[in-house]
Design a protein around this motif. Structure first.
Motif, PDB file in Angstrom:
ATOM      1  N   VAL A 130       0.901  -1.193  -0.067  1.00 29.46           N
ATOM      2  CA  VAL A 130      -0.029   0.049   0.168  1.00 29.46           C
ATOM      3  C   VAL A 130       0.957   1.160  -0.089  1.00 29.46           C
ATOM      4  CG1 VAL A 130      -1.763   1.295   1.360  1.00 29.46           C
ATOM      5  CG2 VAL A 130      -1.972  -1.177   1.027  1.00 29.46           C
ATOM      6  N   VAL A 131       1.879   1.363   0.912  1.00 26.15           N
ATOM      7  CA  VAL A 131       2.712   2.642   1.059  1.00 26.15           C
ATOM      8  C   VAL A 131       3.552   2.653  -0.256  1.00 26.15           C
ATOM      9  CG1 VAL A 131       4.595   3.681   2.413  1.00 26.15           C
ATOM     10  CG2 VAL A 131       2.625   2.664   3.722  1.00 26.15           C
ATOM     11  N   GLU A 132       4.220   1.450  -0.643  1.00 28.99           N
ATOM     12  CA  GLU A 132       5.014   1.812  -1.794  1.00 28.99           C
ATOM     13  C   GLU A 132       4.257   1.840  -3.147  1.00 28.99           C
ATOM     14  OE1 GLU A 132       8.414  -1.197  -1.958  1.00 28.99           O
ATOM     15  OE2 GLU A 132       8.397  -0.940   0.249  1.00 28.99           O
ATOM     16  N   GLY A 133       3.266   1.295  -3.159  1.00 26.82           N
ATOM     17  CA  GLY A 133       2.214   1.535  -4.415  1.00 26.82           C
ATOM     18  C   GLY A 133       1.926   3.105  -4.176  1.00 26.82           C
ATOM     19  N   ALA A 182       9.700   5.989  -3.397  1.00 27.80           N
ATOM     20  CA  ALA A 182       8.995   6.548  -2.168  1.00 27.80           C
ATOM     21  C   ALA A 182       9.321   7.864  -1.811  1.00 27.80           C
ATOM     22  CB  ALA A 182       9.079   5.732  -1.022  1.00 27.80           C
ATOM     23  N   ASP A 183      10.538   8.247  -1.899  1.00 26.25           N
ATOM     24  CA  ASP A 183      11.188   9.638  -1.557  1.00 26.25           C
ATOM     25  C   ASP A 183      10.823  10.569  -2.727  1.00 26.25           C
ATOM     26  OD1 ASP A 183      12.362   9.012   0.738  1.00 26.25           O
ATOM     27  OD2 ASP A 183      14.348   8.618  -0.285  1.00 26.25           O
ATOM     28  N   ILE A 184      10.675  10.129  -3.839  1.00 27.13           N
ATOM     29  CA  ILE A 184      10.219  11.055  -4.861  1.00 27.13           C
ATOM     30  C   ILE A 184       8.730  11.352  -4.831  1.00 27.13           C
ATOM     31  CG2 ILE A 184       9.917  11.325  -7.501  1.00 27.13           C
ATOM     32  CD1 ILE A 184      12.447   9.342  -7.737  1.00 27.13           C
ATOM     33  N   GLY A 185       7.856  10.399  -4.602  1.00 22.12           N
ATOM     34  CA  GLY A 185       6.328  10.537  -4.499  1.00 22.12           C
ATOM     35  C   GLY A 185       6.101  11.224  -3.320  1.00 22.12           C
ATOM     36  N   GLY A 186       6.643  10.991  -2.171  1.00 23.63           N
ATOM     37  CA  GLY A 186       6.326  11.475  -0.816  1.00 23.63           C
ATOM     38  C   GLY A 186       7.484  12.010  -0.145  1.00 23.63           C
ATOM     39  N   PRO A 187       8.107  13.327  -0.431  1.00 25.41           N
ATOM     40  CA  PRO A 187       9.216  13.464   0.278  1.00 25.41           C
ATOM     41  C   PRO A 187       9.029  14.170   1.621  1.00 25.41           C
ATOM     42  CG  PRO A 187       8.539  15.188  -1.683  1.00 25.41           C
ATOM     43  CD  PRO A 187       7.663  14.166  -1.638  1.00 25.41           C
ATOM     44  N   ALA A 188       7.908  14.512   2.012  1.00 26.53           N
ATOM     45  CA  ALA A 188       7.712  15.119   3.204  1.00 26.53           C
ATOM     46  C   ALA A 188       7.647  14.161   4.433  1.00 26.53           C
ATOM     47  CB  ALA A 188       6.139  15.664   3.292  1.00 26.53           C
ATOM     48  N   PHE A 189       7.006  12.910   4.095  1.00 26.78           N
ATOM     49  CA  PHE A 189       7.140  11.855   4.992  1.00 26.78           C
ATOM     50  C   PHE A 189       6.901  10.579   4.518  1.00 26.78           C
ATOM     51  CE2 PHE A 189       2.531  11.584   5.248  1.00 26.78           C
ATOM     52  CZ  PHE A 189       2.105  12.860   5.261  1.00 26.78           C
ATOM     53  N   LEU A 190       6.375  10.227   3.245  1.00 32.50           N
ATOM     54  CA  LEU A 190       5.961   8.907   2.813  1.00 32.50           C
ATOM     55  C   LEU A 190       7.270   8.016   2.779  1.00 32.50           C
ATOM     56  CD1 LEU A 190       3.697   7.059   1.793  1.00 32.50           C
ATOM     57  CD2 LEU A 190       4.231   7.811  -0.600  1.00 32.50           C
ATOM     58  N   GLY A 191       8.129   8.747   2.182  1.00 35.28           N
ATOM     59  CA  GLY A 191       9.775   7.824   2.344  1.00 35.28           C
ATOM     60  C   GLY A 191      10.030   7.432   3.547  1.00 35.28           C
ATOM     61  N   GLN A 192       9.719   8.409   4.470  1.00 39.28           N
ATOM     62  CA  GLN A 192      10.354   7.941   5.872  1.00 39.28           C
ATOM     63  C   GLN A 192       9.379   6.865   6.547  1.00 39.28           C
ATOM     64  OE1 GLN A 192       9.861  11.017   8.596  1.00 39.28           O
ATOM     65  NE2 GLN A 192      10.224  10.052  10.405  1.00 39.28           N
ATOM     66  N   HIS A 193       7.970   6.746   6.057  1.00 42.50           N
ATOM     67  CA  HIS A 193       7.424   5.473   6.552  1.00 42.50           C
ATOM     68  C   HIS A 193       7.557   4.567   6.010  1.00 42.50           C
ATOM     69  CE1 HIS A 193       4.497   7.807   9.030  1.00 42.50           C
ATOM     70  NE2 HIS A 193       4.224   8.805   8.311  1.00 42.50           N
ATOM     71  N   ALA A 194       7.989   4.573   4.530  1.00 43.24           N
ATOM     72  CA  ALA A 194       8.555   3.425   3.888  1.00 43.24           C
ATOM     73  C   ALA A 194       9.703   2.634   4.566  1.00 43.24           C
ATOM     74  CB  ALA A 194       8.968   3.522   2.589  1.00 43.24           C
ATOM     75  N   ARG A 195      10.647   3.557   5.081  1.00 47.03           N
ATOM     76  CA  ARG A 195      11.696   3.187   5.522  1.00 47.03           C
ATOM     77  C   ARG A 195      11.319   2.423   7.104  1.00 47.03           C
ATOM     78  NH1 ARG A 195      13.696   6.921   2.687  1.00 47.03           N
ATOM     79  NH2 ARG A 195      15.538   6.927   1.580  1.00 47.03           N
ATOM     80  N   ALA A 196      10.593   3.015   7.629  1.00 44.52           N
ATOM     81  CA  ALA A 196      10.010   2.469   8.978  1.00 44.52           C
ATOM     82  C   ALA A 196       9.398   1.244   8.907  1.00 44.52           C
ATOM     83  CB  ALA A 196       9.228   3.632   9.687  1.00 44.52           C
ATOM     84  N   ILE A 197       8.516   0.989   7.882  1.00 44.80           N
ATOM     85  CA  ILE A 197       7.934  -0.242   7.562  1.00 44.80           C
ATOM     86  C   ILE A 197       8.949  -1.377   7.190  1.00 44.80           C
ATOM     87  CG2 ILE A 197       6.481  -1.421   6.079  1.00 44.80           C
ATOM     88  CD1 ILE A 197       4.985   1.350   5.738  1.00 44.80           C
TER      89      ILE A 197
END
Length: 198
Positions: free
Chosen positions: A73-76, A125-140
């Motif tokens: 879901v997050v990476e999609g 993920a960083d390109i798509g969500g530089p504010a926090f999505l990439g950070q969440h992808a890393r945490a997962i």
């Protein structure tokens, strides 16, 4: 160091962690080890039972299914958003990483492909969500340790299929097709979960 040992499964699931023993092994006092154990519990990498101490979480089949579902879901979503934000410079970087992985597979150099795939996915993920999505992808991703020896990328057939999926994701990003990029990414991540469970 302790976090890396758990994430890489050098300390496997089910291992009891005693603060004093960990402190002695790392050559530090018990206080920073206790603080590290509290952070690891917060990140759900260990569980803590009063009078029993800390134990590294052992990921069962249900947990792995959930892990890959959340990742999908997050990476999609990251891929969908990246399709609308990606720049020529981003594409050059992703294309170069993909080409390096293809060359590694051709040379039989499979050991580093898992880390390069992680970089590929997290870059999107960083390109798509530089504010926090990439950070969440890393945490997962950091919440489930996968030993390097268990990487799906060590199987040449699986590696080829993964690289094909990456190629299709790149094509969708290049075409700015967010729907397609999201669908391919979700299918790709879910397939990894199926392969891991089998």
């Amino acid at each position: 160091m302790l976090l890396d040992d758990i994430r890489s499964a050098r300390i496997p699931g089910g291992t009891a962690l005693r603060a004093a023993a960990v402190a002695e092994r790392l050559g530090v006092s018990v206080t920073p080890v206790r603080e590290a154990l509290r952070r690891l519990e917060k990140d759900r990498l260990i569980s803590y039972e009063p009078h029993h101490g800390a134990t590294v979480i052992d990921m069962g089949a249900d947990a792995l299914e959930e892990f890959y579902g959340v990742r999908a879901v997050v990476e999609g979503l990251g891929a969908r958003l990246a399709a609308g934000r990606i720049t020529p410079e981003h594409l050059v970087g992703l294309d170069a990483l993909h080409a390096e992985m293809v060359a590694d597979l051709g040379a039989g150099a499979l050991a580093g492909l898992g880390e390069k795939s992680r970089a590929f996915h997290l870059s999107i993920a960083d390109i798509g969500g530089p504010a926090f999505l990439g950070q969440h992808a890393r945490a997962i991703r950091n919440s489930v340790p996968v030993p390097a020896a268990a990487s799906l990328w060590l199987d040449p057939v699986q590696a080829r299929a993964n690289l094909d999926a990456h190629e299709h994701i790149l094509a969708a990003l290049r075409a700015a097709d967010g729907d397609l990029a999201e669908k391919i990414m979700i299918d790709h991540v879910r397939q990894a979960g199926v392969s891991r469970a089998s």
